[in-house]
Design a protein around this motif. Structure first.
Motif, PDB file in Angstrom:
ATOM      1  N   ALA A  24     -10.493  10.990  -8.269  1.00  0.00           N
ATOM      2  CA  ALA A  24     -11.369  11.646  -9.239  1.00  0.00           C
ATOM      3  C   ALA A  24     -10.605  11.987 -10.515  1.00  0.00           C
ATOM      4  O   ALA A  24     -11.114  11.819 -11.622  1.00  0.00           O
ATOM      5  CB  ALA A  24     -11.971  12.914  -8.638  1.00  0.00           C
ATOM      6  N   TYR A  25      -9.381  12.463 -10.346  1.00  0.00           N
ATOM      7  CA  TYR A  25      -8.585  12.867 -11.514  1.00  0.00           C
ATOM      8  C   TYR A  25      -8.368  11.668 -12.448  1.00  0.00           C
ATOM      9  O   TYR A  25      -8.524  11.767 -13.667  1.00  0.00           O
ATOM     10  CB  TYR A  25      -7.253  13.457 -11.039  1.00  0.00           C
ATOM     11  N   VAL A  26      -8.023  10.542 -11.864  1.00  0.00           N
ATOM     12  CA  VAL A  26      -7.774   9.327 -12.654  1.00  0.00           C
ATOM     13  C   VAL A  26      -9.077   8.799 -13.253  1.00  0.00           C
ATOM     14  O   VAL A  26      -9.155   8.492 -14.451  1.00  0.00           O
ATOM     15  CB  VAL A  26      -7.103   8.251 -11.773  1.00  0.00           C
ATOM     16  N   GLU A  27     -10.086   8.715 -12.433  1.00  0.00           N
ATOM     17  CA  GLU A  27     -11.347   8.132 -12.896  1.00  0.00           C
ATOM     18  C   GLU A  27     -11.959   8.960 -14.030  1.00  0.00           C
ATOM     19  O   GLU A  27     -12.428   8.420 -15.021  1.00  0.00           O
ATOM     20  CB  GLU A  27     -12.313   8.058 -11.713  1.00  0.00           C
ATOM     21  N   GLU A  28     -11.911  10.273 -13.879  1.00  0.00           N
ATOM     22  CA  GLU A  28     -12.504  11.135 -14.906  1.00  0.00           C
ATOM     23  C   GLU A  28     -11.676  11.116 -16.193  1.00  0.00           C
ATOM     24  O   GLU A  28     -12.224  11.166 -17.295  1.00  0.00           O
ATOM     25  CB  GLU A  28     -12.660  12.562 -14.372  1.00  0.00           C
ATOM     26  N   THR A  29     -10.378  11.032 -16.065  1.00  0.00           N
ATOM     27  CA  THR A  29      -9.531  10.932 -17.253  1.00  0.00           C
ATOM     28  C   THR A  29      -9.865   9.666 -18.037  1.00  0.00           C
ATOM     29  O   THR A  29     -10.054   9.696 -19.267  1.00  0.00           O
ATOM     30  CB  THR A  29      -8.039  10.938 -16.847  1.00  0.00           C
ATOM     31  N   LEU A  30      -9.984   8.551 -17.328  1.00  0.00           N
ATOM     32  CA  LEU A  30     -10.289   7.290 -18.010  1.00  0.00           C
ATOM     33  C   LEU A  30     -11.715   7.288 -18.566  1.00  0.00           C
ATOM     34  O   LEU A  30     -11.971   6.704 -19.619  1.00  0.00           O
ATOM     35  CB  LEU A  30     -10.092   6.112 -17.041  1.00  0.00           C
ATOM     36  N   SER A  31     -12.592   7.948 -17.863  1.00  0.00           N
ATOM     37  CA  SER A  31     -13.968   8.022 -18.332  1.00  0.00           C
ATOM     38  C   SER A  31     -14.055   8.856 -19.614  1.00  0.00           C
ATOM     39  O   SER A  31     -14.819   8.523 -20.534  1.00  0.00           O
ATOM     40  CB  SER A  31     -14.823   8.634 -17.218  1.00  0.00           C
ATOM     41  N   SER A  32     -13.246   9.921 -19.687  1.00  0.00           N
ATOM     42  CA  SER A  32     -13.257  10.736 -20.912  1.00  0.00           C
ATOM     43  C   SER A  32     -12.671   9.959 -22.083  1.00  0.00           C
ATOM     44  O   SER A  32     -13.127  10.074 -23.215  1.00  0.00           O
ATOM     45  CB  SER A  32     -12.509  12.065 -20.700  1.00  0.00           C
ATOM     46  N   LEU A  33     -11.674   9.143 -21.796  1.00  0.00           N
ATOM     47  CA  LEU A  33     -11.110   8.308 -22.852  1.00  0.00           C
ATOM     48  C   LEU A  33     -12.159   7.336 -23.385  1.00  0.00           C
ATOM     49  O   LEU A  33     -12.250   7.101 -24.598  1.00  0.00           O
ATOM     50  CB  LEU A  33      -9.911   7.514 -22.317  1.00  0.00           C
ATOM     51  N   ALA A  34     -12.941   6.776 -22.473  1.00  0.00           N
ATOM     52  CA  ALA A  34     -13.945   5.782 -22.868  1.00  0.00           C
ATOM     53  C   ALA A  34     -14.934   6.348 -23.886  1.00  0.00           C
ATOM     54  O   ALA A  34     -15.488   5.600 -24.694  1.00  0.00           O
ATOM     55  CB  ALA A  34     -14.682   5.264 -21.635  1.00  0.00           C
ATOM     56  N   GLU A  35     -15.141   7.665 -23.859  1.00  0.00           N
ATOM     57  CA  GLU A  35     -16.043   8.270 -24.845  1.00  0.00           C
ATOM     58  C   GLU A  35     -15.540   8.082 -26.273  1.00  0.00           C
ATOM     59  O   GLU A  35     -16.306   8.198 -27.227  1.00  0.00           O
ATOM     60  CB  GLU A  35     -16.235   9.766 -24.554  1.00  0.00           C
ATOM     61  N   HIS A  36     -14.251   7.834 -26.402  1.00  0.00           N
ATOM     62  CA  HIS A  36     -13.688   7.613 -27.739  1.00  0.00           C
ATOM     63  C   HIS A  36     -13.630   6.131 -28.083  1.00  0.00           C
ATOM     64  O   HIS A  36     -13.020   5.743 -29.080  1.00  0.00           O
ATOM     65  CB  HIS A  36     -12.297   8.229 -27.845  1.00  0.00           C
ATOM     66  N   GLY A  37     -14.202   5.288 -27.224  1.00  0.00           N
ATOM     67  CA  GLY A  37     -14.337   3.887 -27.580  1.00  0.00           C
ATOM     68  C   GLY A  37     -13.301   2.947 -26.982  1.00  0.00           C
ATOM     69  O   GLY A  37     -13.390   1.738 -27.176  1.00  0.00           O
ATOM     70  N   VAL A  38     -12.323   3.470 -26.274  1.00  0.00           N
ATOM     71  CA  VAL A  38     -11.330   2.592 -25.642  1.00  0.00           C
ATOM     72  C   VAL A  38     -11.726   2.400 -24.185  1.00  0.00           C
ATOM     73  O   VAL A  38     -11.603   3.313 -23.372  1.00  0.00           O
ATOM     74  CB  VAL A  38      -9.903   3.162 -25.761  1.00  0.00           C
ATOM     75  N   ARG A  39     -12.186   1.228 -23.866  1.00  0.00           N
ATOM     76  CA  ARG A  39     -12.783   0.983 -22.558  1.00  0.00           C
ATOM     77  C   ARG A  39     -12.044  -0.084 -21.746  1.00  0.00           C
ATOM     78  O   ARG A  39     -12.560  -0.589 -20.755  1.00  0.00           O
ATOM     79  CB  ARG A  39     -14.255   0.627 -22.730  1.00  0.00           C
ATOM     80  N   LYS A  40     -10.855  -0.409 -22.171  1.00  0.00           N
ATOM     81  CA  LYS A  40      -9.970  -1.240 -21.347  1.00  0.00           C
ATOM     82  C   LYS A  40      -8.697  -0.444 -21.129  1.00  0.00           C
ATOM     83  O   LYS A  40      -8.218   0.212 -22.059  1.00  0.00           O
ATOM     84  CB  LYS A  40      -9.614  -2.551 -22.061  1.00  0.00           C
ATOM     85  N   ALA A  41      -8.159  -0.521 -19.939  1.00  0.00           N
ATOM     86  CA  ALA A  41      -6.928   0.220 -19.664  1.00  0.00           C
ATOM     87  C   ALA A  41      -6.164  -0.448 -18.541  1.00  0.00           C
ATOM     88  O   ALA A  41      -6.726  -1.201 -17.742  1.00  0.00           O
ATOM     89  CB  ALA A  41      -7.248   1.660 -19.267  1.00  0.00           C
ATOM     90  N   VAL A  42      -4.862  -0.186 -18.527  1.00  0.00           N
ATOM     91  CA  VAL A  42      -4.042  -0.552 -17.377  1.00  0.00           C
ATOM     92  C   VAL A  42      -3.488   0.746 -16.806  1.00  0.00           C
ATOM     93  O   VAL A  42      -2.914   1.549 -17.544  1.00  0.00           O
ATOM     94  CB  VAL A  42      -2.889  -1.489 -17.785  1.00  0.00           C
ATOM     95  N   VAL A  43      -3.701   0.960 -15.529  1.00  0.00           N
ATOM     96  CA  VAL A  43      -3.075   2.103 -14.876  1.00  0.00           C
ATOM     97  C   VAL A  43      -1.703   1.635 -14.401  1.00  0.00           C
ATOM     98  O   VAL A  43      -1.597   0.840 -13.463  1.00  0.00           O
ATOM     99  CB  VAL A  43      -3.922   2.621 -13.705  1.00  0.00           C
ATOM    100  N   VAL A  44      -0.663   2.079 -15.085  1.00  0.00           N
ATOM    101  CA  VAL A  44       0.705   1.692 -14.752  1.00  0.00           C
ATOM    102  C   VAL A  44       1.165   2.596 -13.620  1.00  0.00           C
ATOM    103  O   VAL A  44       1.429   3.779 -13.831  1.00  0.00           O
ATOM    104  CB  VAL A  44       1.614   1.833 -15.984  1.00  0.00           C
ATOM    105  N   ASN A  45       1.242   2.038 -12.447  1.00  0.00           N
ATOM    106  CA  ASN A  45       1.426   2.839 -11.252  1.00  0.00           C
ATOM    107  C   ASN A  45       2.803   2.647 -10.628  1.00  0.00           C
ATOM    108  O   ASN A  45       3.271   1.528 -10.459  1.00  0.00           O
ATOM    109  CB  ASN A  45       0.358   2.462 -10.224  1.00  0.00           C
ATOM    110  N   GLY A  46       3.424   3.763 -10.276  1.00  0.00           N
ATOM    111  CA  GLY A  46       4.742   3.703  -9.669  1.00  0.00           C
ATOM    112  C   GLY A  46       4.762   3.997  -8.184  1.00  0.00           C
ATOM    113  O   GLY A  46       5.822   3.999  -7.571  1.00  0.00           O
TER     114      GLY A  46
END
Lengths: 254, 254, 254, 254, 254, 254
Positions: free
Chosen positions: D88-110
């Motif tokens: 949820a934390y990741v999904e909601e963070t990316l969803s909030s970003l999408a409101e600003h128009g950036v709708r592609k992302a890479v989750v760089v995971n370690g």
């Protein structure tokens, strides 16, 4: 006892110490056809709970006014919450009461649509040994009498409900509209097709929102229903007071 | 208008057609010290909502009696539900009302502990454009007047609350206990240690359950508070009636 | 102590054995007007937490950078999670720490919007006797000093916040934009109509996203705030170290 | 571009306008044996994300430091949240970003333990056409090279991870402990009995918390891994920038 | 033992008393290309579970037929539930069994997409010491043999699966369609771009819904797979029967 | 049509194109006294669903074997999931089917305890216009006939159920135990005290787990019930096929 909400915490300390059982009235605010008020179900529950204030061994909680009425939503004035929310609201209220030592209760219920949620709440409280709190639907305690008084299948805003309301909140019934209620009523609740219960919403089968034959209603019948059901409620409370906790809780595996 | 629950669905159809706004009273059933009844907060909300029945443009919903009072649970008689459950109960009730066309509301709130949940419910309803339903805490509308009337920090079962209850439900206050309430009261709400708000539960900082200086209470002050706050509530309703929906909803991204 | 994340599990075994308390920095990534960086709140929290690394009795957890900022979402760059998710993220992190024996913590918080969720997380952890972890908002510990330093109502990206950031992350403030921030700022936080708190979103009442009078900011004031608040934080940690667990947990029913 | 959190909202407006893609670094704070710091996984993710700040078409979000590490909980210092909360934390963070128009992302995971949650978050965001945000595990992009560099099965705190950390955060590795890590390590991840994957917790199969042959680690190998994986990451970003949205979203029913 | 569902409660009392372990078959109903039936995965699980009825120390539960198959939804006939729902369904079923005293189980699983949910369910049951119930994917027990029998990467509706089904439900395979399956198949599962696993849905990378080289399938190979995997399953059950509970549960903190 | 799970996706494409309606069998695995198998309810549902395979306009889904049986948990062999989980499992399965174009269904149900959950699932699917999927309890379609055949109140593992099972799965009934079932049976379902339904668990009122008079069972009666109910089911399917979607969905506000 004075209703709990009207007592100070100091008075409540004594009252809760003396109480063996609580009563929580629940109902709904939903269409009851053109002759009855939307609050019919919580008003009925409230009226029964009110008779309990005369007892010294019982505490009366505030009335919960909005219930599981989604199936009436197409009729004006119907308010509703989801089954989950209603169940949680009731269960948590009774659980908070249990912290003060009163762990037996009767949920005095005026609305059939609340039943499944109340059963689940009661089951959870019982399995967790927090409280034993069976729901009591007033009409289920007077099936024989209502069979005598009325010649109807009924089920909602019918002659039985109308009579009860006429007795307990006379000023809120509009007797001139009972004929209209009946004209648009279905005979019985719901709609069954080859054994499948359809009739998801009241509007699917009733024009007026009523079910049954409300014109048979009168306030004297309502009084008889009220007296008879009250008697049953008090008998239930007596029974519950006497019931040892060991017999209240869930039984172990065979 | 007659309270919604006292109307038939037929009458409600007209009332809801005429209404521009609704009022939903919310409170709690929780300890208010030795002098005030447990139902203080929902009784206050109810009393304010009651003044709204005189309006033709507003519909009054039933009072929700149990709220977010976990922090009073160590005192006898306190009932409570979780913040999630209370929020859902309020939000769903208002959402069901919106189906009948009334999409502006004021949640007339008598209990500070409900505020966060009410804000969240209002936010959700607003973001989804279901309803615009800001909560209104009666004391927040009369801060100036209560500053004049009372010399206390206060915060719960204080002189301000006691006065109000004294005015609206005179028979339920026990004035002889105001001294005891004050003797065991903390000066202000909670407990702060180096900037950290502790005082998770009332019992952590108040012996009697009260906060402030309840002995300053009197019914005339209560009447002044009630009149002043009612005036604010009605001004708020007027303002809300006039507010175009376009200005009610959330604004788009800049 | 070195921040926890920079230690090996072997080193952490000793550190956690020695530690009496933990510090968890939380903030947000949200608009702070044209002069301050989006990370203002988590950077502030991080800076305060950093001062704790000098202590031998405290362990410093990683900074949680995204918080409850839905009300800033119309401004570019604001990230947010729901209150439920943020609360769970914090509560579970502290709960996992408690498995290693450190059951007292201060949540060093830089964002007011996180407060309700942090209070709830702390309440749950306390009631379950998992951990005692009150949140600490840095500005709440220096209300007197900020009253002396600034003549503003403020509330977000104001002179107080700007000064603090100027001190802790000088390279990230754009002092030339403070005037623009102020020009578009509201005087205080939110918008109140007849006692009802409106202003659900910052954009409802502030043009620039700032509140208060940011042009009063300067780095020396920021340093004074930082020193004073740090002192309070360390005093809080001392107090917490000394506090017996018996006094940390919830009290029983009266 | 400067990391998002270091920009003002004004600067971010331009940056987000220019950006075609975002990078969200995620990791964990969990035991990595006696030689590596607890923050290994989020530090690795952070280091890769850092290389993205040189691009004009990508925005770098703050690093999420605590992940799905319940299986390491018996080792000191491990922090964790549940899979649901992390997702949820990741999904909601990316969803909030999408409101600003950036709708592609890479989750760089370690951290491998985050993978299932990240896949689910990406699936939901994709199905709802909110964002296309596939996770990228750095080690999956350099399987061939790591096969050349190391002779180990590995899987956690192994030679591959140790080398990478040695390169990116040289000061935090304790090379003297690599032998101890290896002495207590299992050969490969988990434990399989007749085809059933057991090994629910690391402690079930590894004494030191490490897996593989960490003594093969060296910083030059780490540098090669870092360079190679960074190259893959940038190639992935290029590919993503060029990918039309129509090809990002879920396909319709055949 | 007769499958549990075919026994009366009286017979079950003895059977559960005698049983040391249970078997719960799980699968899916989802596309398996043009040659294999939708029920492939639950049919395979069922067939393996069926061999367990010959044991006196094991009880066989009913087969759960619908699983986590959202990624096949674009192909006709695919049914699916969410990962959360599937996990809860399995976990609660096993938890209810544990009330009768059987607290070891093997989840015989025929569908890879169920694995993450089954792992989580097993983890929860284990951490709570309700049951030890590792999932067993039949193909994971015969990797060596399938490497010998088939020359394919595969992963879904491939030669391996087709052979197995050909053996256990000969009447349901359509061998004439194996060529079409292969013609539209991808070589391996999913799609990887610079280390990022894409291929969220099967339709993203496979035309026919199959993966691998199904034309290599034949029923004799299927029989060899079935016999070999059954042997592994029974060896696993033997191992589990012998495993003391103390070694089943989670280990304490180091 | 062949059951869906036995078809390939290619065949299913045609079948689903041709189908107007689906059938989903649901039941339980729970005690049915000493004479009947635990799987009684899902076996009955399965048998009725099986008659539907002869139709060209209907598709038959796999049988869901575990249901809402918490109230039987004290009897050996009873498996159960929560009402929420069962509801979700059914609702999501039907929702996934709807993606292939079949949006009418009958849930052929063999267990009364599932009813409330099935009603809720059907309500949700209907309100969202995903599918119209009323549950059908086989016994509700033959109340008249069973009144003729049996002289019992009954309700669980009674003469009616025993007869049906005797017909459909003759090999699984133990007729010698019908007397024992009856000896320990209660007359009717549950236990009512002054109108309050108690009897939360079967064990509260039945010694053997049965209710009614199972010794009246015989296979010929079972055959008559089966034939009559099957006829009703097919009539329901015919009715459903003919019902326009406009009449399936929820009606708008009056």
């Amino acid at each position: 006892m004075t209703p709990l909400a009207e007592q100070t915490t100091t008075a409540a300390a004594d009252a809760l110490e003396a109480a063996e059982v609580a009563v929580l009235p629940t109902g709904s605010t939903e269409q009851h056809g053109p002759a009855l008020p939307l609050g019919m179900d919580h008003m009925a529950a409230h009226a029964f709970a009110d008779t309990v204030t005369e007892r010294d061994d019982a505490v009366v909680l505030p009335t919960i006014p909005v219930g599981v009425s989604v199936h009436h939503r197409q009729f004006d004035g119907t308010l509703y919450v989801s089954e989950e929310t209603f169940e949680a609201y009731v269960e948590e209220t009774l659980s908070s009461l249990a912290e003060h030592g009163v762990r037996k209760a009767v949920v005095v219920n005026g609305h059939g649509g609340n039943s499944a949620a109340l059963r689940r709440a009661a089951r959870t409280l019982r399995q967790d040994e927090v409280a034993f709190a069976p729901p009591w639907n007033w009409w289920d305690s007077v099936t024989e009498l209502s069979g005598e008084l009325f010649d109807e299948a009924g089920g909602h805003a019918d002659a039985m409900e109308s009579s009860l309301l006429w007795h307990v909140r006379e000023e809120l019934i509009d007797p001139d509209e009972l004929a209209a209620a009946e004209a648009g009523a279905s005979e019985g609740w719901g709609e069954t097709v080859h054994g499948a219960a359809l009739g998801f919403d009241t509007i699917d089968f009733s024009e007026s929102g009523a079910v049954g034959e409300p014109t048979q209603a009168d306030p004297e019948k309502g009084e008889r229903l009220f007296e008879a059901a009250s008697e049953e409620l008090h008998a239930l409370l007596d029974w519950l007071v006497d019931r040892p906790f060991a017999e209240c809780w869930s039984r172990p595996h065979r």
